[in-house]
Design a protein around this motif. Structure first.
Motif, mmCIF file in Angstrom:
data_model
loop_
_atom_site.group_PDB
_atom_site.id
_atom_site.type_symbol
_atom_site.label_atom_id
_atom_site.label_comp_id
_atom_site.label_asym_id
_atom_site.label_seq_id
_atom_site.Cartn_x
_atom_site.Cartn_y
_atom_site.Cartn_z
ATOM 1 N N SER A 1 -52.223 6.723 -51.601
ATOM 2 C CA SER A 1 -52.644 5.801 -52.663
ATOM 3 C C SER A 1 -54.077 5.338 -52.426
ATOM 4 C CB SER A 1 -51.703 4.588 -52.712
ATOM 5 O OG SER A 1 -50.397 4.975 -53.068
ATOM 6 N N PHE A 2 -54.390 5.008 -51.183
ATOM 7 C CA PHE A 2 -55.742 4.551 -50.878
ATOM 8 C C PHE A 2 -56.758 5.672 -51.052
ATOM 9 C CE2 PHE A 2 -59.157 3.752 -47.686
ATOM 10 C CZ PHE A 2 -59.709 2.647 -48.308
ATOM 11 N N ALA A 3 -56.421 6.872 -50.604
ATOM 12 C CA ALA A 3 -57.342 7.998 -50.750
ATOM 13 C C ALA A 3 -57.593 8.313 -52.220
ATOM 14 C CB ALA A 3 -56.783 9.223 -50.032
ATOM 15 N N ASN A 4 -56.560 8.200 -53.039
ATOM 16 C CA ASN A 4 -56.717 8.434 -54.472
ATOM 17 C C ASN A 4 -57.660 7.403 -55.080
ATOM 18 O OD1 ASN A 4 -56.106 9.757 -56.961
ATOM 19 N ND2 ASN A 4 -54.638 8.145 -57.447
ATOM 20 N N PHE A 5 -57.482 6.151 -54.680
ATOM 21 C CA PHE A 5 -58.380 5.078 -55.114
ATOM 22 C C PHE A 5 -59.811 5.332 -54.649
ATOM 23 C CE2 PHE A 5 -60.230 1.234 -53.035
ATOM 24 C CZ PHE A 5 -60.743 0.601 -54.155
ATOM 25 N N ALA A 6 -59.969 5.720 -53.385
ATOM 26 C CA ALA A 6 -61.306 5.980 -52.833
ATOM 27 C C ALA A 6 -62.001 7.093 -53.595
ATOM 28 C CB ALA A 6 -61.204 6.334 -51.351
ATOM 29 N N GLY A 7 -61.275 8.147 -53.898
ATOM 30 C CA GLY A 7 -61.866 9.246 -54.642
ATOM 31 C C GLY A 7 -62.295 8.834 -56.031
ATOM 32 N N ARG A 8 -61.483 8.004 -56.675
ATOM 33 C CA ARG A 8 -61.827 7.550 -58.029
ATOM 34 C C ARG A 8 -63.102 6.707 -58.011
ATOM 35 N NH1 ARG A 8 -58.599 7.710 -62.608
ATOM 36 N NH2 ARG A 8 -59.871 7.106 -64.417
ATOM 37 N N VAL A 9 -63.214 5.811 -57.034
ATOM 38 C CA VAL A 9 -64.411 4.984 -56.922
ATOM 39 C C VAL A 9 -65.627 5.856 -56.617
ATOM 40 C CG1 VAL A 9 -65.536 3.142 -55.610
ATOM 41 C CG2 VAL A 9 -63.121 2.932 -56.228
ATOM 42 N N ALA A 10 -65.477 6.792 -55.702
ATOM 43 C CA ALA A 10 -66.605 7.652 -55.325
ATOM 44 C C ALA A 10 -67.081 8.490 -56.502
ATOM 45 C CB ALA A 10 -66.209 8.554 -54.158
ATOM 46 N N ARG A 11 -66.158 8.985 -57.288
ATOM 47 C CA ARG A 11 -66.563 9.787 -58.453
ATOM 48 C C ARG A 11 -67.295 8.936 -59.483
ATOM 49 N NH1 ARG A 11 -61.490 11.948 -57.378
ATOM 50 N NH2 ARG A 11 -60.469 10.733 -59.024
ATOM 51 N N HIS A 12 -66.951 7.666 -59.552
ATOM 52 C CA HIS A 12 -67.546 6.795 -60.563
ATOM 53 C C HIS A 12 -68.927 6.289 -60.161
ATOM 54 C CE1 HIS A 12 -66.822 4.557 -64.306
ATOM 55 N NE2 HIS A 12 -67.599 3.621 -63.780
ATOM 56 N N MET A 13 -69.144 6.069 -58.864
ATOM 57 C CA MET A 13 -70.413 5.460 -58.460
ATOM 58 C C MET A 13 -71.045 6.097 -57.235
ATOM 59 S SD MET A 13 -68.713 1.775 -57.342
ATOM 60 C CE MET A 13 -70.155 1.047 -56.576
ATOM 61 N N GLY A 14 -70.546 7.271 -56.855
ATOM 62 C CA GLY A 14 -71.085 7.933 -55.676
ATOM 63 C C GLY A 14 -72.531 8.337 -55.803
ATOM 64 N N ASP A 15 -72.995 8.555 -57.035
ATOM 65 C CA ASP A 15 -74.406 8.914 -57.209
ATOM 66 C C ASP A 15 -75.329 7.745 -56.905
ATOM 67 O OD1 ASP A 15 -73.410 7.524 -59.439
ATOM 68 O OD2 ASP A 15 -74.868 8.438 -60.797
ATOM 69 N N ARG A 16 -74.770 6.530 -56.877
ATOM 70 C CA ARG A 16 -75.571 5.335 -56.636
ATOM 71 C C ARG A 16 -75.491 4.851 -55.192
ATOM 72 N NH1 ARG A 16 -72.912 5.069 -61.620
ATOM 73 N NH2 ARG A 16 -74.012 4.025 -63.346
ATOM 74 N N VAL A 17 -74.457 5.281 -54.466
ATOM 75 C CA VAL A 17 -74.145 4.705 -53.156
ATOM 76 C C VAL A 17 -74.219 5.792 -52.086
ATOM 77 C CG1 VAL A 17 -72.435 3.474 -51.781
ATOM 78 C CG2 VAL A 17 -72.653 2.981 -54.237
ATOM 79 N N ALA A 18 -75.076 5.581 -51.091
ATOM 80 C CA ALA A 18 -75.226 6.558 -50.013
ATOM 81 C C ALA A 18 -74.421 6.188 -48.774
ATOM 82 C CB ALA A 18 -76.701 6.695 -49.635
ATOM 83 N N THR A 19 -74.059 4.904 -48.614
ATOM 84 C CA THR A 19 -73.402 4.438 -47.398
ATOM 85 C C THR A 19 -72.100 3.730 -47.742
ATOM 86 O OG1 THR A 19 -75.588 4.128 -46.391
ATOM 87 C CG2 THR A 19 -73.714 3.137 -45.261
#
Length: 412
Positions: free
Chosen positions: A138-156
């Motif tokens: 569940s947490f990994a699924n959440f993490a992936g969703r967040v990363a796909r949504h804003m990963g282009d903005r966040v490097a760390t």
């Protein structure tokens, strides 16, 4: 495979917050349920309520940090807002946190995003919390969703904040605390149904393994989205010391609360070190703080702890270090400056000896809700009037910003 820090990456000079402690109204989370139990059964001095209304006022707060001369802001995204029901993701909440990252970038701050800072959705608690192996997925699924949504903005990225607290609580907790936790479990069962509360400190022994797996899976999800992302976890690392006769107690505690978690960082890009004080051990275990002035949280004022913890973490994990939290709960801002100056001097000594330290993120950006302690302890570089939400930058903010501008490559 770990990413490689670019050779010219600026040193991260910044401050940190956690969503639940500053946003307000996080009523879909497990901690909200705990802090609002009748009669204070949850052990909280007071509920978080509106907190600092950072959810709406983040542009102002980001502006204050940037205006002082800092170049980084660590904040957390709130899982309970983003996924209020299993598999139901809120586009509006995801957009909110993406706008926060955009605001950081526009102001010249590097966003450092934490995916889990103690709070979990209420539904996770109702499913059994971190004792259930499915929580990792569940947490990994959440993490992936967040990363796909804003990963282009966040490097760390920090996956899980102070993951080692799942062992720290039981290792150091006295029997009377364990009995209170059993009463709390009963109260929560009455409030949210037959379930295990999903705090790191209340579990049946499976949580450490589940959390470790959750971290590894979340890291993989982020890397799938952005291979050059820098991903790590953060650890609560007080400087553990022994008085004569207490060496075995100290080493046993270090093994289960620090080494066990430093040893899972092989695929990580950095270790987030979070240190405030030292803990002393005698023949019978942990000792109370030495007599003298204590912080508003009852901790010994011991800024030398940061240098020792950074050195230990770097040696054990063989990874770059980011100080993701360090600070002092005090109403005397001159004392805050003195503490931070001493801590940074120790960090400079470690760097001079070749320790690879990439950032210092002060706890905290704002005076905020300090969990069980409520609003009494003040850690912030910025004061907040809880009635009007007026922000008042303290001299310590200007001091730290000036230090950052004078030493862009890190304390020396």
């Amino acid at each position: 495979m770990s990413a490689v820090f670019p050779s010219k990456t600026p040193f991260l000079w910044g401050a940190a917050t956690a969503a639940h402690q500053v946003e307000g109204g996080n009523n879909g989370s497990d901690i909200w349920q705990m802090e609002n139990l009748a009669g204070g059964a949850g052990g909280f001095r007071e509920p978080s309520g509106d907190a600092m209304d950072h959810y709406h006022r983040y542009p102002q707060d980001i502006g204050l940090l940037a205006g002082a001369g800092l170049n980084a802001y660590r904040f957390s995204v709130e899982w309970a807002r983003i996924e209020p029901e299993p598999g139901m993701f809120s586009g509006a909440a995801l957009d909110h946190y993406a706008r926060m990252a955009d605001a950081c970038l526009a102001a010249g701050l590097a966003p450092v995003v934490t995916l889990h800072h103690f709070t979990s959705p209420l539904w996770l608690a109702q499913e059994g919390g971190w004792d259930e192996t499915q929580a990792a997925e569940s947490f990994a699924n959440f993490a992936g969703r967040v990363a796909r949504h804003m990963g282009d903005r966040v490097a760390t990225w920090c996956t899980i904040n102070e993951i080692n607290l799942c062992n720290l609580g039981f290792e150091l907790v006295p029997a009377r605390r364990a009995r209170r936790l059993e009463k709390l479990r009963d109260a929560l069962t009455a409030r949210i149904g037959p379930s295990a509360f999903s705090s790191f400190l209340i579990h049946d022994g499976r949580a450490p393994a589940v959390l470790k797996r959750a971290h590894a899976m979340a890291l993989a999800e982020i890397k799938t989205v952005r291979s050059d992302a820098l991903v790590g976890l953060t650890l609560a690392l007080p400087d553990l010391q022994a008085v004569p006769g207490g060496e075995d107690q100290m080493l046993r505690t270090r093994a289960v609360t620090q080494d066990e978690f430093l040893d899972i960082t092989g695929d990580d890009d950095f270790v987030g070190v979070q240190t405030y004080t030292r803990e002393l051990f005698g023949e019978s275990g942990r000792l109370p703080p030495p007599e003298g002035d204590l912080t508003l949280t009852g901790w010994e004022i011991y800024p030398q702890a940061l240098e020792a913890s950074v050195r230990y973490a770097a040696a054990r994990a063989a990874k770059p270090i980011i100080v993701t939290e360090n600070g002092i709960a005090t109403s005397d801002d001159a004392q805050r400056i003195a503490y931070t100056e001493a801590a940074l001097s120790g960090l400079a000594r470690a760097r001079a000896d070749g320790i690879d330290v990439r950032g210092y993120l002060h706890w905290s950006a704002l005076d905020n809700f300090e969990w069980m302690h409520g609003y009494g302890p003040t850690f912030g570089l910025i004061g907040v009037d809880r009635e009007t939400f007026k922000r008042t930058p303290k001299p310590s903010l200007a001091w730290l910003g000036a230090r950052a501008k004078a030493h862009p490559h890190g304390p020396d």
